[in-house]
Design a protein around this motif. Structure first.
Motif, PDB file in Angstrom:
ATOM      1  N   LEU A  50       0.807  -1.219   0.000  1.00 21.49           N
ATOM      2  CA  LEU A  50       0.000   0.000   0.000  1.00 21.49           C
ATOM      3  C   LEU A  50       0.845   1.276   0.000  1.00 21.49           C
ATOM      4  CD1 LEU A  50      -2.935  -0.885   2.444  1.00 21.49           C
ATOM      5  CD2 LEU A  50      -2.817  -1.114  -0.045  1.00 21.49           C
ATOM      6  N   ILE A  51       2.153   1.133   0.057  1.00 17.90           N
ATOM      7  CA  ILE A  51       3.027   2.298  -0.021  1.00 17.90           C
ATOM      8  C   ILE A  51       3.167   2.699  -1.486  1.00 17.90           C
ATOM      9  CG2 ILE A  51       5.327   3.228   0.441  1.00 17.90           C
ATOM     10  CD1 ILE A  51       5.578   1.157   2.680  1.00 17.90           C
ATOM     11  N   ALA A  52       2.644   3.852  -1.829  1.00 13.49           N
ATOM     12  CA  ALA A  52       2.632   4.297  -3.228  1.00 13.49           C
ATOM     13  C   ALA A  52       4.056   4.530  -3.727  1.00 13.49           C
ATOM     14  CB  ALA A  52       1.815   5.576  -3.359  1.00 13.49           C
ATOM     15  N   GLN A  53       4.388   3.908  -4.855  1.00 12.48           N
ATOM     16  CA  GLN A  53       5.716   4.048  -5.436  1.00 12.48           C
ATOM     17  C   GLN A  53       5.750   5.063  -6.574  1.00 12.48           C
ATOM     18  OE1 GLN A  53       8.604   2.375  -4.311  1.00 12.48           O
ATOM     19  NE2 GLN A  53       7.216   1.959  -2.603  1.00 12.48           N
ATOM     20  N   THR A  54       4.601   5.358  -7.140  1.00 14.13           N
ATOM     21  CA  THR A  54       4.517   6.307  -8.255  1.00 14.13           C
ATOM     22  C   THR A  54       3.296   7.203  -8.059  1.00 14.13           C
ATOM     23  OG1 THR A  54       3.238   4.719  -9.566  1.00 14.13           O
ATOM     24  CG2 THR A  54       5.637   4.752  -9.911  1.00 14.13           C
ATOM     25  N   PRO A  55       3.319   8.404  -8.618  1.00 15.93           N
ATOM     26  CA  PRO A  55       2.149   9.285  -8.534  1.00 15.93           C
ATOM     27  C   PRO A  55       1.092   8.871  -9.541  1.00 15.93           C
ATOM     28  CG  PRO A  55       3.846  10.347  -9.825  1.00 15.93           C
ATOM     29  CD  PRO A  55       4.444   9.053  -9.334  1.00 15.93           C
ATOM     30  N   LEU A  56      -0.136   9.299  -9.313  1.00 13.63           N
ATOM     31  CA  LEU A  56      -1.183   9.123 -10.309  1.00 13.63           C
ATOM     32  C   LEU A  56      -0.965  10.113 -11.449  1.00 13.63           C
ATOM     33  CD1 LEU A  56      -4.343   8.760  -8.015  1.00 13.63           C
ATOM     34  CD2 LEU A  56      -2.913   6.943  -8.999  1.00 13.63           C
ATOM     35  N   ASP A  57      -1.457   9.776 -12.628  1.00 14.80           N
ATOM     36  CA  ASP A  57      -1.272  10.662 -13.784  1.00 14.80           C
ATOM     37  C   ASP A  57      -1.948  12.010 -13.569  1.00 14.80           C
ATOM     38  OD1 ASP A  57       0.179   8.714 -15.104  1.00 14.80           O
ATOM     39  OD2 ASP A  57      -1.556   7.917 -16.169  1.00 14.80           O
ATOM     40  N   GLN A  58      -3.120  12.000 -12.946  1.00 15.12           N
ATOM     41  CA  GLN A  58      -3.852  13.228 -12.666  1.00 15.12           C
ATOM     42  C   GLN A  58      -3.775  13.508 -11.171  1.00 15.12           C
ATOM     43  OE1 GLN A  58      -5.028  15.306 -14.830  1.00 15.12           O
ATOM     44  NE2 GLN A  58      -5.964  16.737 -13.372  1.00 15.12           N
ATOM     45  N   ARG A  59      -3.189  14.625 -10.804  1.00 18.25           N
ATOM     46  CA  ARG A  59      -2.915  14.922  -9.397  1.00 18.25           C
ATOM     47  C   ARG A  59      -4.157  14.825  -8.512  1.00 18.25           C
ATOM     48  NH1 ARG A  59       1.892  17.909  -8.263  1.00 18.25           N
ATOM     49  NH2 ARG A  59       3.119  18.381 -10.127  1.00 18.25           N
ATOM     50  N   ASP A  60      -5.265  15.409  -8.964  1.00 11.96           N
ATOM     51  CA  ASP A  60      -6.437  15.511  -8.092  1.00 11.96           C
ATOM     52  C   ASP A  60      -7.383  14.320  -8.181  1.00 11.96           C
ATOM     53  OD1 ASP A  60      -7.495  15.975 -10.577  1.00 11.96           O
ATOM     54  OD2 ASP A  60      -8.399  17.916 -10.105  1.00 11.96           O
ATOM     55  N   SER A  61      -6.937  13.241  -8.826  1.00  7.18           N
ATOM     56  CA  SER A  61      -7.802  12.065  -8.950  1.00  7.18           C
ATOM     57  C   SER A  61      -7.572  11.048  -7.833  1.00  7.18           C
ATOM     58  CB  SER A  61      -7.583  11.385 -10.307  1.00  7.18           C
ATOM     59  OG  SER A  61      -6.258  10.888 -10.412  1.00  7.18           O
ATOM     60  N   CYS A  62      -6.669  11.353  -6.907  1.00  6.83           N
ATOM     61  CA  CYS A  62      -6.433  10.434  -5.802  1.00  6.83           C
ATOM     62  C   CYS A  62      -7.661  10.372  -4.899  1.00  6.83           C
ATOM     63  CB  CYS A  62      -5.205  10.868  -4.996  1.00  6.83           C
ATOM     64  SG  CYS A  62      -5.483  12.348  -4.010  1.00  6.83           S
ATOM     65  N   ARG A  63      -7.692   9.418  -4.013  1.00  2.00           N
ATOM     66  CA  ARG A  63      -8.803   9.290  -3.084  1.00  2.00           C
ATOM     67  C   ARG A  63      -8.658  10.295  -1.944  1.00  2.00           C
ATOM     68  NH1 ARG A  63      -9.394   3.003  -1.766  1.00  2.00           N
ATOM     69  NH2 ARG A  63     -11.452   3.644  -1.012  1.00  2.00           N
ATOM     70  N   ARG A 106      -3.816   4.390  -0.835  1.00  2.00           N
ATOM     71  CA  ARG A 106      -2.379   4.469  -1.119  1.00  2.00           C
ATOM     72  C   ARG A 106      -1.746   5.394  -0.091  1.00  2.00           C
ATOM     73  NH1 ARG A 106      -1.153   6.924  -5.588  1.00  2.00           N
ATOM     74  NH2 ARG A 106       0.335   5.531  -6.575  1.00  2.00           N
ATOM     75  N   PHE A 107      -0.596   4.981   0.471  1.00  3.44           N
ATOM     76  CA  PHE A 107      -0.006   5.681   1.602  1.00  3.44           C
ATOM     77  C   PHE A 107       1.253   6.470   1.226  1.00  3.44           C
ATOM     78  CE2 PHE A 107      -2.945   3.175   3.828  1.00  3.44           C
ATOM     79  CZ  PHE A 107      -3.005   3.578   5.159  1.00  3.44           C
ATOM     80  N   PHE A 108       1.511   7.486   2.042  1.00  8.47           N
ATOM     81  CA  PHE A 108       2.726   8.305   2.069  1.00  8.47           C
ATOM     82  C   PHE A 108       2.804   9.312   0.913  1.00  8.47           C
ATOM     83  CE2 PHE A 108       4.781   4.465   4.398  1.00  8.47           C
ATOM     84  CZ  PHE A 108       3.962   4.683   5.488  1.00  8.47           C
ATOM     85  N   SER A 109       3.990   9.687   0.491  1.00 11.42           N
ATOM     86  CA  SER A 109       4.202  10.885  -0.337  1.00 11.42           C
ATOM     87  C   SER A 109       3.382  10.916  -1.621  1.00 11.42           C
ATOM     88  CB  SER A 109       5.688  11.017  -0.674  1.00 11.42           C
ATOM     89  OG  SER A 109       6.434  11.279   0.481  1.00 11.42           O
ATOM     90  N   TYR A 110       3.384   9.831  -2.366  1.00 13.33           N
ATOM     91  CA  TYR A 110       2.629   9.765  -3.611  1.00 13.33           C
ATOM     92  C   TYR A 110       1.261   9.110  -3.416  1.00 13.33           C
ATOM     93  CZ  TYR A 110       6.269  11.322  -6.897  1.00 13.33           C
ATOM     94  OH  TYR A 110       7.178  12.075  -7.625  1.00 13.33           O
ATOM     95  N   GLY A 111       0.799   9.048  -2.172  1.00 10.71           N
ATOM     96  CA  GLY A 111      -0.441   8.353  -1.872  1.00 10.71           C
ATOM     97  C   GLY A 111      -1.659   9.257  -1.842  1.00 10.71           C
ATOM     98  N   ASP A 112      -2.692   8.781  -1.173  1.00 12.37           N
ATOM     99  CA  ASP A 112      -3.976   9.459  -1.100  1.00 12.37           C
ATOM    100  C   ASP A 112      -3.987  10.501   0.022  1.00 12.37           C
ATOM    101  OD1 ASP A 112      -5.137   7.991  -3.237  1.00 12.37           O
ATOM    102  OD2 ASP A 112      -5.409   6.272  -1.889  1.00 12.37           O
ATOM    103  N   ALA A 113      -5.109  11.216   0.129  1.00 11.24           N
ATOM    104  CA  ALA A 113      -5.187  12.355   1.042  1.00 11.24           C
ATOM    105  C   ALA A 113      -6.291  12.183   2.078  1.00 11.24           C
ATOM    106  CB  ALA A 113      -5.430  13.634   0.247  1.00 11.24           C
ATOM    107  N   MET A 114      -6.202  13.018   3.102  1.00 10.11           N
ATOM    108  CA  MET A 114      -7.182  13.045   4.188  1.00 10.11           C
ATOM    109  C   MET A 114      -7.521  14.494   4.499  1.00 10.11           C
ATOM    110  SD  MET A 114      -6.638  11.832   8.174  1.00 10.11           S
ATOM    111  CE  MET A 114      -6.813  10.064   7.870  1.00 10.11           C
TER     112      MET A 114
END
Length: 381
Positions: free
Chosen positions: A14-27, A370-378
């Motif tokens: 669950l530790i994100a290794q890469t960013p999503l293509d669209q920044r604001d599409s994360c959970r 997805r966790f940490f730097s390239y992961g999701d938000a709260m």
């Protein structure tokens, strides 16, 4: 409080290794402190939780390509160097790997040699890069040993040209240690907020990575004010807490500032009873470090009885926020998911409730966030 009180189980996958293509599409996980609820949304839904008169506070520090590769002069040993903090002029505190090979008086040649590596290619055996096929002087002279255990050294750089331009030529983005791949060219854009402008960080203020320019424009169109603070993120953000008792931990110091214009925006929001929504723990630490005298009761409708204001200026902050801390400026927080037993999960637990935060983290694991730097938000509101 014990460090173990802030632990949780996190599957490595669950530790994100890469960013999503669209920044604001994360959970986006939304925690409502009043209702005690958890919602599961996407980051582009953040506008639904922002009200006219709120103020988003963003950290505009820019990540420098602080990871360098080279060889030890005289032996050819492969060396990795991470800039931590500029001390004065061309003198920097640096983390060296392997540190035991480097002593006072040693020199590391950065950038490679034209006789061993084809122009414009990367040497896989050591990771250094040749610039335009030409050897240009870029050396790191070890002046002193700061911390033998942490392999930190006082380094003086010798170079041709302009220092920051040389970093851009041969440096790599300093991805955190839990991202196990090598930094790629795409990380120069994606491991940087769209509003970054002041060079100085060796780690990204990652909560801001989810914002696009379009999303910020929509927030402003809705009547949300935008303010900027600056805190240059240091390597201490990744260093583990080594004590058993939370209160015994000593925070690293980082430089932060708020200029007069942005302090005025923040204070006007406070005066009018609007919410200060901090984007990231670095913005939070800056705001709370720059809190000034309490504001006298505001006579407008719906305003709080008493609030603090921020002051403009610069400071070096080692503020440690953990449960029991009373927030003076920040009303709500947009943040990422943080490492177990870290000072950052302690900070978010101070804003809400430790048990509620751990419950939310366990839910995030169950829901495969997805966790940490390239992961999701709260969002904690």
């Amino acid at each position: 409080m014990r460090i173990e009180d802030f632990d949780y189980e996190l599957p490595e996958e669950l530790i994100a290794q890469t960013p999503l293509d669209q920044r604001d599409s994360c959970r986006l996980m939304v925690l409502d402190r009043t209702k005690g609820t958890i919602e599961h949304r996407h980051f582009y839904d953040i506008l639904e939780y922002l009200d006219p008169g709120d103020c988003l506070v963003l950290n505009d520090s820019r990540v420098i390509p602080a990871r360098l590769y080279g060889i030890k002069e005289g032996t050819g040993a492969h060396i990795e160097l991470l800039l931590i903090k500029r001390i004065e002029g061309d003198m920097w505190e640096c983390l060296m790997k392997p540190g035991k090979r480097l002593h006072e008086g040693d020199t590391v040649i950065l950038g490679g040699r034209t006789d061993t590596v084809p122009a414009g290619t990367e040497a896989p055996e050591c990771g250094y890069t040749v610039v335009n096929g030409t050897e240009r002087s870029f050396k790191a002279h070890i002046m002193d040993i700061y911390d033998a255990d942490n392999a930190t050294r006082l380094v003086e750089f010798e170079y041709d040209g302009i220092f920051m331009e040389r970093l851009e030529e041969i440096g790599s983005m300093p991805l955190p240690p839990y991202i196990t791949r090598r930094a790629e060219e795409s990380d120069r854009e994606m491991y940087q907020t769209v509003y970054s402008r002041i060079d100085g960080s060796v780690a990204a203020p990652t909560a801001g990575l989810h914002f696009t320019k379009e999303l910020l424009k929509k927030a402003e169109d809705k009547g949300v004010r935008i303010a900027y603070v600056t805190l240059h993120v240091g390597i201490g953000t990744f260093r583990p807490v080594k004590v058993d008792v939370v209160e015994d931990h000593k925070m690293h110091f980082e430089e932060c500032s708020i200029d007069e214009e942005n302090a005025a925006i923040i204070n006007e929001t406070i005066d009018r009873g609007g919410r200060i929504i901090s984007v990231g723990t670095t913005s939070t630490r800056t705001l709370e470090s720059m809190a000034g005298m309490p504001l006298q009761p505001y006579k407008g409708d719906g305003a709080p009885a008493k609030r603090f204001r921020v002051r403009s200026g610069e400071t070096s902050t080692g503020i440690f926020i953990y449960p029991g801390y009373e927030f003076r400026i920040v009303d709500a927080l947009i943040t990422n998911f943080h490492l177990p037993k870290s000072t950052l999960i302690m900070l978010v637990s101070a804003l809400y409730d430790r048990e509620k935060i751990l419950e939310a983290y366990n839910t995030a694991v169950e829901e495969h966030y997805r966790f940490f730097s390239y992961g999701d938000a709260m969002l904690i509101q």
